[in-house]
Design an enzyme around this catalytic site. Structure first.
Site, PDB file in Angstrom:
ATOM      1  N   CYS A  91       0.829  -1.203   0.000  1.00  0.00           N
ATOM      2  CA  CYS A  91       0.000   0.000   0.000  1.00  0.00           C
ATOM      3  C   CYS A  91       0.868   1.258   0.000  1.00  0.00           C
ATOM      4  CB  CYS A  91      -0.994  -0.039   1.159  1.00  0.00           C
ATOM      5  SG  CYS A  91      -2.330   1.184   1.024  1.00  0.00           S
ATOM      6  N   HIS A 115      -3.867  -4.933  -0.231  1.00  0.00           N
ATOM      7  CA  HIS A 115      -3.485  -5.478   1.072  1.00  0.00           C
ATOM      8  C   HIS A 115      -3.610  -6.998   1.034  1.00  0.00           C
ATOM      9  CE1 HIS A 115      -3.166  -1.791   3.523  1.00  0.00           C
ATOM     10  NE2 HIS A 115      -4.054  -1.310   2.672  1.00  0.00           N
ATOM     11  N   GLU A 160      -2.656  -9.060   3.192  1.00  0.00           N
ATOM     12  CA  GLU A 160      -2.983  -9.551   4.538  1.00  0.00           C
ATOM     13  C   GLU A 160      -4.474  -9.466   4.841  1.00  0.00           C
ATOM     14  OE1 GLU A 160      -2.537  -5.127   5.208  1.00  0.00           O
ATOM     15  OE2 GLU A 160      -1.692  -6.649   3.862  1.00  0.00           O
TER      16      GLU A 160
END
Length: 211
Positions: free
Chosen positions: A95, A193, A195
């Site tokens: 990001c 992202h 994650e």
């Protein structure tokens, strides 16, 4: 270097004699969710702002959430702006981390680390800003996307983007087709992202660990 070094779990989660996987902790990253994502892969990532520990790592994650100019100020305050561009191991910017690896961002008129030879600009008022939610990644190239299906959906939250360029290894469409992933030598960057992107995101992190 900052004397108040933030460090956790000083063992090598990737095995061998290296320094494991280090998440750069400079006060501008969503580091806990990233740490938990690697924990799900069986890896206890180290959080650190120590230059020597970062340079000794097997793999490095460079996260970022927030505003570009203040994040760069934090990197400069700790000297990490000089450390990150000279790293030799695989580095993954996520990001804002990816955006700071570029030459310049119009957010706060910020000079970046200059790793990727592109600038970062803002979406126009013709679309809702920031882009929040799931979107497709396409034109996937390189080992980071090994086994990842074209047009997989990833989670994004951002108002600024890197235009298409020679270093892009994935694209996403939002107002325009832009570079949602970049690679140059040992440096990788993703606008999304991983994650927060479910099974596919986990696979991308697993691919990074396997580089």
């Amino acid at each position: 270097m900052n004397n108040n070094t933030i460090t956790e779990q000083k063992h090598s989660p990737l095995g061998g004699a290296g320094g494991g996987l280090v998440i750069i902790n400079y006060g501008a990253g969503n580091i806990q969710s990233i740490k938990f994502a690697f924990k799900r892969l069986g890896i206890d990532a180290v959080l650190s702002d120590n230059a020597e520990e970062i340079k000794a790592a097997d793999k490095v994650i460079f996260p970022g959430v927030g505003e570009a100019s203040s994040a760069m100020a934090k990197l400069r305050a700790t000297g990490l702006d000089q450390v990150i561009p000279i790293l030799k191991q695989p580095v993954l910017g996520i990001c804002l981390g990816m955006q700071l690896m570029c030459k310049h961002s119009t957010e706060g008129d910020t000079t970046g680390l200059g790793i990727f030879d592109t600038d970062v600009i803002k979406f126009s008022n013709a679309v809702k800003v920031p882009q929040i939610g799931w979107n497709e990644i396409s034109n996937l190239e390189g080992p980071l996307f090994k086994g990842i299906p074209e047009n997989s959906h990833m989670y994004l939250v951002h108002s600024f983007y890197a235009p298409q360029c020679t270093e892009m290894i994935a694209t996403t469409h939002y107002e325009v087709d832009y570079a949602s992933a970049l690679q140059k030598d040992n440096f990788y960057g993703v606008q999304f992202h991983p994650e927060k992107s479910g099974k596919v995101g986990q696979e991308i992190l697993k691919n990074f660990v396997s580089l």
